[in-house]
Design a protein around this motif. Structure first.
Motif, PDB file in Angstrom:
ATOM      1  N   GLU A 498     -56.131  93.352  80.651  1.00  0.00           N
ATOM      2  CA  GLU A 498     -57.052  92.569  79.842  1.00  0.00           C
ATOM      3  C   GLU A 498     -58.310  92.215  80.625  1.00  0.00           C
ATOM      4  N   GLN A 501     -60.471  95.356  80.838  1.00  0.00           N
ATOM      5  CA  GLN A 501     -61.121  95.660  79.573  1.00  0.00           C
ATOM      6  C   GLN A 501     -62.253  94.679  79.283  1.00  0.00           C
ATOM      7  N   ASP A 502     -62.016  93.400  79.570  1.00  0.00           N
ATOM      8  CA  ASP A 502     -63.058  92.401  79.328  1.00  0.00           C
ATOM      9  C   ASP A 502     -64.295  92.662  80.188  1.00  0.00           C
ATOM     10  N   GLY A 505     -66.065  95.779  79.054  1.00  0.00           N
ATOM     11  CA  GLY A 505     -66.698  95.491  77.774  1.00  0.00           C
ATOM     12  C   GLY A 505     -67.963  94.664  77.895  1.00  0.00           C
ATOM     13  N   LYS A 513     -63.825 101.263  77.535  1.00  0.00           N
ATOM     14  CA  LYS A 513     -62.829 100.400  78.159  1.00  0.00           C
ATOM     15  C   LYS A 513     -61.562 101.194  78.493  1.00  0.00           C
ATOM     16  N   ARG A 515     -57.930 102.045  78.431  1.00  0.00           N
ATOM     17  CA  ARG A 515     -56.801 101.633  77.608  1.00  0.00           C
ATOM     18  C   ARG A 515     -55.525 101.535  78.425  1.00  0.00           C
TER      19      ARG A 515
END
Length: 548
Positions: A498, A501-502, A505, A513, A515
């Motif tokens: 997470e 990805q943040d 992003g 991002k 996965r």
């Protein structure tokens, strides 16, 4: 040393053996090569190479014979190169990490007439010999071979130096140099340079930082090397000389009548490197991005106590060198200029990222003279924000050895001008600046969108606690491929998918991002810092199948 006729013609006649012979006559007592155990003057170094060259000739070697150099950085490596150049032979660089099967494959491809290697690598040579015949001349360099190592096949290297020295002979620019490169995937392939084209491509690297007019003749080259009023180059190559950046910069240092420093072992020891830099007054350091700079910076920050203030230039090429590590390194070497070269064994340079101080960060590469960005249809890309591949027009290799198809693909003739286009994608930023996106073969195609791994890796490496990162695409039934990140973190650092990805992003489009995230203890890299992507893919597949 025997005299040869003085050359004063156009430097298109350049040959490294002829240049080094001339430099040795001009500065015979200057130190050419230095280690912890010895120092060779230019006169001694030339004579040693001339004796080895004579042995090569006695064994039937001559113009276009190949000489396999299966060795880490040491004096004998450079001596072998010089001896080969003296007779117009072609040195073949072989990764000293290779095992027997890999060594046998490269010997089969290059068909060398001679092999030079250290005793510590005897197990690989014995294994290779069981797979294919070794060359007629095999020379063994003594080193710290383990006690249980098998007997090393061949003749002691020192015995090859008993021959009377071969008199210097002026060589032309047409003689060839092979640079075997496997890149990150695929079978090794040889890029073929001529001495003349290689020297022409290196003129800026050799003379760009000096207050001199570029030389136009061999006499000019010799006069510049002999000048006592110019700053003396003391070069320490930390990547292996099988890597073009290290090899070419060592060769350049000798053109300048400089001193080349070698560490005493194959294993990279950052503290030993720092001690050598301080003791020998290293001015030019060759690195391989984060893979080498990170351990050096860690040692400096841990109080290694080395004086690196005499550094004027630090060069890297082909590897990620993050802005954070550049900033941390400059804190210990504020007078150094950091040069991040965008190049390849196939040719270039394409761009330079130059950092003279913290104010130059973040670093951005700028196109070199002769470089441009091309669209897939080979038209120039100049609009800010558009993407294309790097290309270069100028002195370049002849192509790939015995591979006309790949040569035509990588060295296309566009509007009557030969270009080199290895396939590195960039985004145009304006005013000559570009953003590196990665090699086209590594592009991830996810749901019809293209993701360049280098773009995502740059964001990951800026995350606190991340010390290494590689991005790749893995097969996926829905998306075709999914962006996958493999990350190494500092001890005690925690990182979640997470968080990754943040952070990605915040900087990039959502489809970029990762996965999937795999945190591992180490990403295995070659001595030049490259990743074997096939091996990494297998490792990630195993982790995924194990449910991690």
């Amino acid at each position: 040393m025997a005299d040869v006729p003085s050359s004063s013609g156009d430097l298109g006649r350049a040959n490294y053996a002829t240049i080094w012979d001339a430099v040795a006559r001009a500065v015979p007592d200057r130190v050419a090569v230095r280690t912890d155990a010895e120092a060779l003057t230019y006169a001694q170094f030339e004579e040693t190479a001339a004796r080895l060259a004579a042995t090569f000739v006695e064994h039937g070697l001559g113009v276009d014979s190949t000489v396999a150099v299966f060795m880490y950085n040491r004096v004998e490596y450079l001596t072998t190169l010089y001896a080969a150049y003296k007779i117009g032979a072609i040195p073949v660089n072989i990764n000293f990490r290779y095992q027997g099967a890999e060594l046998a494959e490269l010997l089969e491809m290059s068909r060398p007439a001679a092999l030079v290697y250290p005793a510590s690598l005897a197990p690989a040579v014995v294994d290779a010999a069981a797979r294919r015949p070794l060359p007629g001349l095999v020379l063994v360099v003594p080193d710290d071979a383990p006690a249980d190592a098998p007997p090393a096949p061949g003749t002691p290297f020192a015995a090859a130096l008993d021959a009377p020295p071969l008199p210097p002979q002026e060589r032309g620019p047409e003689h060839r140099i092979f640079m075997f490169t496997g890149g990150t995937t695929g079978r090794p392939k040889a890029v073929v340079w001529t001495h003349g084209n290689l020297f022409d491509s290196q003129l800026f690297s050799i003379y760009g930082a000096l207050p001199v007019d570029p030389p136009t003749s061999l006499d000019d080259v010799t006069r510049i090397a002999a000048r006592d009023d110019l700053p003396r180059t003391v070069c320490l190559p930390l990547p292996p000389m099988m890597h073009a950046t290290a090899l070419f910069n060592v060769m350049n240092a000798m053109v300048l009548g400089g001193t080349v420093v070698f560490l005493s072992t194959a294993r990279f020891d950052p503290r030993a490197a720092l001690r050598a830099m301080a003791e020998h007054g290293v001015t030019r350091l060759v690195v391989a991005g984060n893979a080498i700079v990170a351990p050096l910076v860690d040692a400096l920050e841990a109080g290694a106590g080395a004086d690196v203030s005499r550094l004027t230039t630090v060069l890297s090429s082909g590897m990620v060198w993050s802005d954070d590590l550049k900033r941390r390194f400059l804190a210990h070497a504020p007078g150094a200029t950091l040069i991040d070269i965008v190049g390849s064994s196939e040719g270039g340079p394409f761009a330079y990222g130059v950092v003279r101080g913290p104010d130059d960060l973040p670093s951005r590469p700028r196109l070199a003279p002769g470089a441009l960005v091309l669209a897939p249809d080979h038209t120039p890309v100049e609009e800010v924000g558009e993407t294309g591949v790097l290309a270069y027009r100028g002195a370049m290799p002849l192509g790939y050895h015995d591979d006309p198809v790949r040569t035509a693909e990588t060295y296309p003739v566009i509007d009557g001008v030969r270009h080199v286009v290895p396939g590195d994608w960039v985004r145009v930023l304006g005013d000559g600046y570009v953003e590196l996106l990665g090699r086209g073969s590594g592009v991830v195609n996810t749901g019809g969108e293209k993701v360049f791994p280098g773009e995502v890796e740059k964001v990951l490496l800026a995350l606190p606690g991340v010390v290494d990162a590689v991005v790749l695409g893995l097969p996926d039934p829905r998306w075709g491929e999914v962006v996958t990140a493999v990350v190494v973190t500092a001890p005690g650092a925690a990182l979640t998918a997470e968080q990754v990805q943040d952070e990605v992003g915040r900087h990039l489009a959502g489809y970029k991002k990762p996965r999937r995230l795999y945190v591992v203890g180490e990403i295995e890299r070659s001595p030049s810092g490259k990743v074997d992507m096939r091996r990494l893919r297998r490792r990630v597949t195993e982790l995924r199948e194990a449910g991690r």
